[in-house]
Write an enzyme that holds these catalytic residues in place. Structure first.
Site, PDB file in Angstrom:
ATOM      1  N   LYS A 181       0.872  -1.189   0.000  1.00 18.50           N
ATOM      2  CA  LYS A 181       0.000   0.000   0.000  1.00 18.50           C
ATOM      3  C   LYS A 181       0.904   1.232   0.000  1.00 18.50           C
ATOM      4  O   LYS A 181       1.513   1.559   1.021  1.00 18.50           O
ATOM      5  CB  LYS A 181      -0.890  -0.048   1.247  1.00 18.50           C
ATOM      6  CG  LYS A 181      -1.366   1.304   1.791  1.00 18.50           C
ATOM      7  CD  LYS A 181      -2.328   2.050   0.900  1.00 18.50           C
ATOM      8  CE  LYS A 181      -2.786   3.344   1.564  1.00 18.50           C
ATOM      9  NZ  LYS A 181      -1.882   4.492   1.293  1.00 18.50           N
ATOM     10  N   GLU A 255       9.386   1.240  10.992  1.00 14.58           N
ATOM     11  CA  GLU A 255      10.397   2.277  10.698  1.00 14.58           C
ATOM     12  C   GLU A 255       9.685   3.611  10.832  1.00 14.58           C
ATOM     13  O   GLU A 255       8.944   4.025   9.940  1.00 14.58           O
ATOM     14  CB  GLU A 255      10.925   2.124   9.265  1.00 14.58           C
ATOM     15  CG  GLU A 255      11.711   0.857   9.000  1.00 14.58           C
ATOM     16  CD  GLU A 255      13.116   0.908   9.563  1.00 14.58           C
ATOM     17  OE1 GLU A 255      13.546   1.979  10.027  1.00 14.58           O
ATOM     18  OE2 GLU A 255      13.775  -0.143   9.558  1.00 14.58           O
ATOM     19  N   CYS A 289      13.249  11.003   7.244  1.00 15.87           N
ATOM     20  CA  CYS A 289      13.021  10.539   8.610  1.00 15.87           C
ATOM     21  C   CYS A 289      14.235  10.747   9.506  1.00 15.87           C
ATOM     22  O   CYS A 289      14.105  11.025  10.686  1.00 15.87           O
ATOM     23  CB  CYS A 289      12.627   9.070   8.590  1.00 15.87           C
ATOM     24  SG  CYS A 289      13.779   8.060   7.650  1.00 15.87           S
ATOM     25  N   GLU A 390       8.672  16.268  15.377  1.00 16.68           N
ATOM     26  CA  GLU A 390       9.130  16.098  14.003  1.00 16.68           C
ATOM     27  C   GLU A 390       8.353  17.052  13.101  1.00 16.68           C
ATOM     28  O   GLU A 390       7.128  16.981  13.030  1.00 16.68           O
ATOM     29  CB  GLU A 390       8.904  14.642  13.570  1.00 16.68           C
ATOM     30  CG  GLU A 390       9.454  14.347  12.209  1.00 16.68           C
ATOM     31  CD  GLU A 390       9.299  12.879  11.828  1.00 16.68           C
ATOM     32  OE1 GLU A 390       8.221  12.317  12.027  1.00 16.68           O
ATOM     33  OE2 GLU A 390      10.283  12.318  11.323  1.00 16.68           O
TER      34      GLU A 390
END
Ligand code: NAP
Ligand code: MG
Length: 487
Positions: A181, A255, A289, A390
């Site tokens: 996906k 992750e 990331c 973040e």
């Protein structure tokens, strides 16, 4: 225009065929450079996820189980060649859809192709062990490694080709089948990647790609026919997936995000450290990331580093993704632009000093896109939200420090632990910092590198499991212990 974009809506790749969603539903995907629609995509509902999982199961038990390791390796080597040959098109799709500058997109070719070849090598290197035991009767004990089964893979938009390759290639190497996906803002290159798998000789049903929104990913992560979920994305979504996976006790690899510290000591080679640390935040418009978003700078060089980071940010060419000269493209979407803009406003409200950038760029054609200048905040304090959360945009927070123990403690004062950087000419100090920073990857006198042979992944809330390295392959395999009476 890439040939893949023929003006027709793109289907789901299920059982080797591109097909519409059963409901007929579709959704658009847009270019963040121009705001224009790039393509219409099929919106997979739970019934389509069912079909994809059923196709993956049938392929797992059927034709794919007959492939020898050498045959899987041959398929992967053909796939690597096909991806190499089609990389201009794959990279153009990413650039159009998620905005990575075309030169940077094309620059990923070597890494992606090398990764697929790495996993091809792994296909014939899978092995169990013969183990001694102390059972009261004579028994030979050994292990077999078997494919974990049907893998559900859910990926973000910040590196669609790369993520697709790192999820699909290990599945093929280990004899698993997969339902991928992609993110709604990065679906086109994974779809083309899935078609290239078929062209490489992967049997229908082994690789399925279901495009859609968050609900499509949710249907996959709770599906009882899926044996393992491998997820790359935000911590919040990861937590939902972990909960959804509990129903059938799926294996899970996570992750997730980060707020990585990058520590610059006063003895560092600043000519090396400044450009690398700046690109460690600004690359891909900060949508990375492992970005080194908390730059800790030792007091004696603090003012100089702040000035030079800002100056470097100003030299970067921000522009349309298709311009080969562009170094920094737009943010992926209006939603992401709003998020980043709100953090830039928040940083100023919290009392950080905005040294450079921070503005939306609206000159000429840029007005149509989601462009934001590389932004440097100085005098950031640990408790500010711009230092803790973040942002996923081109925003550097620079924080001064005075002592070694102090900076290590502050670097570790985060719920994340994905990565970190250390800049110093003192080897003892570097080794000590490496040991004490709680993160999955640390770069010394460098910022950011990845390789399929080297594990990458998180400590703490940045996730668990590793991609890259032997751990990556192991995460797609079950271990079966066999006992045989020998007398
Ligand atoms: P996201 O919102 O978590 O989305 C990631 C994927 O999950 C997308 O395919 C998304 O689909 C899907 N999804 C959304 N809701 C879901 C649900 N309830 N159940 C299952 N799947 C669901 O993350 P993003 O905004 O795309 O990506 C940015 C994040 O990814 C950042 O936090 C970044 O740090 C992280 N990231 C981590 C790594 C790493 O290796 N550690 C690498 C790259 C990015 P839709 O797109 O349709 O919403
Ligand atoms: Mg888009």
């Amino acid at each position: 225009m890439p040939a893949f974009l023929d003006g027709r809506p793109k289907g789901l790749l299920i059982d080797g065929r591109m097909q519409d969603a059963l409901s007929g539903a579709r959704f658009p995907t847009f270019s963040p450079s121009t705001g224009e629609e790039v393509a219409q995509l099929a919106l997979a509902g739970p019934e389509d996820v069912d079909r994809a999982v059923a196709a993956a199961r049938a392929a797992l038990d059927g034709p794919w189980s007959k492939f020898t390791p050498a045959e899987r390796q041959a398929v992967l080597l053909r796939l690597a060649d096909l991806v190499d040959r089609n990389f201009d098109e794959l990279s153009l799709l990413d650039t159009l859809e998620m905005g990575r500058p075309i030169t940077a997109s094309r620059g990923l070719r070597a890494m992606v192709v090398r990764s697929i070849r790495h996993f091809a090598g792994a296909a014939t290197a899978i092995h169990g062990e013969t183990l001694g035991n102390s059972a009261p009767v004579e028994l030979l004990s050994y292990t077999l490694r078997e494919p974990i089964g049907v893998v559900g893979a859910i990926i973000p938009w910040n590196g669609p080709i790369f993520s697709a390759a790192w999820k699909i290639a290990p599945a093929l190497a280990t004899g698993c089948t997969i339902v991928l996906k992609p993110a709604e803002d990065g679906s086109l290159s994974p779809l083309l990647f899935g078609q290239l798998c078929l062209e490489a000789g992967v049997p229908p049903g082994v690789v399925n790609v279901v495009t859609g929104l968050g609900a499509t990913g949710a249907a996959l992560s709770s599906h009882p026919g899926v044996d393992k979920i491998t997820f790359t994305g935000s911590c919040e979504t990861g937590q939902k997936i972990i909960e959804a996976s509990a129903g059938s006790v799926k294996r899970v690899t996570m992750e997730l995000g980060g707020k990585s510290p990058n520590i610059l000591f006063a003895d560092a080679d600043l000519d090396l450290a400044i450009p690398a640390s700046a690109m460690g935040v600004f690359n891909n418009s900060g949508q990375v990331c492992a970005a080194g978003t908390r730059l800790f700078v030792e007091r004696p060089v603090y003012d100089e580093v702040v000035e030079r980071m800002a100056a470097f940010g100003r030299t970067l060419r921000v522009g349309p993704s298709l311009d080969p000269e562009t170094q920094i493209g737009p943010l992926v979407s209006q939603k992401q632009f709003d998020r980043v803009s709100s953090y830039i406003a928040l940083g100023q409200e919290e009392g950080a000093r905005l040294v450079s950038g921070g503005q939306r760029l609206t000159d000429g054609d840029l007005a149509k896109g989601c462009y934001v200048e590389p932004t440097v905040f100085a005098d950031v304090r640990d408790e500010m939200r711009i230092a803790r959360e973040e942002i996923f945009g081109p925003v550097a927070s620079i924080l001064p420090f005075d002592g070694f123990d102090e900076v290590i403690e502050r670097a570790n004062a985060t719920r994340f632990g994905l990565a970190g950087g250390v800049w110093t000419r003192d080897i003892t100090r570097a080794m000590s910092a490496v040991k004490r920073i709680k993160a999955g990857s640390i770069w010394v006198n460098h910022y950011f590198a990845m390789d399929p042979a080297v594990p990458f992944g998180g400590y703490k809330m940045s996730g668990y499991g590793r991609e890259g390295g032997s751990e990556h392959i192991a995460s797609y395999l079950n271990i079966k212990s066999v006992w045989i009476r020998t007398n």
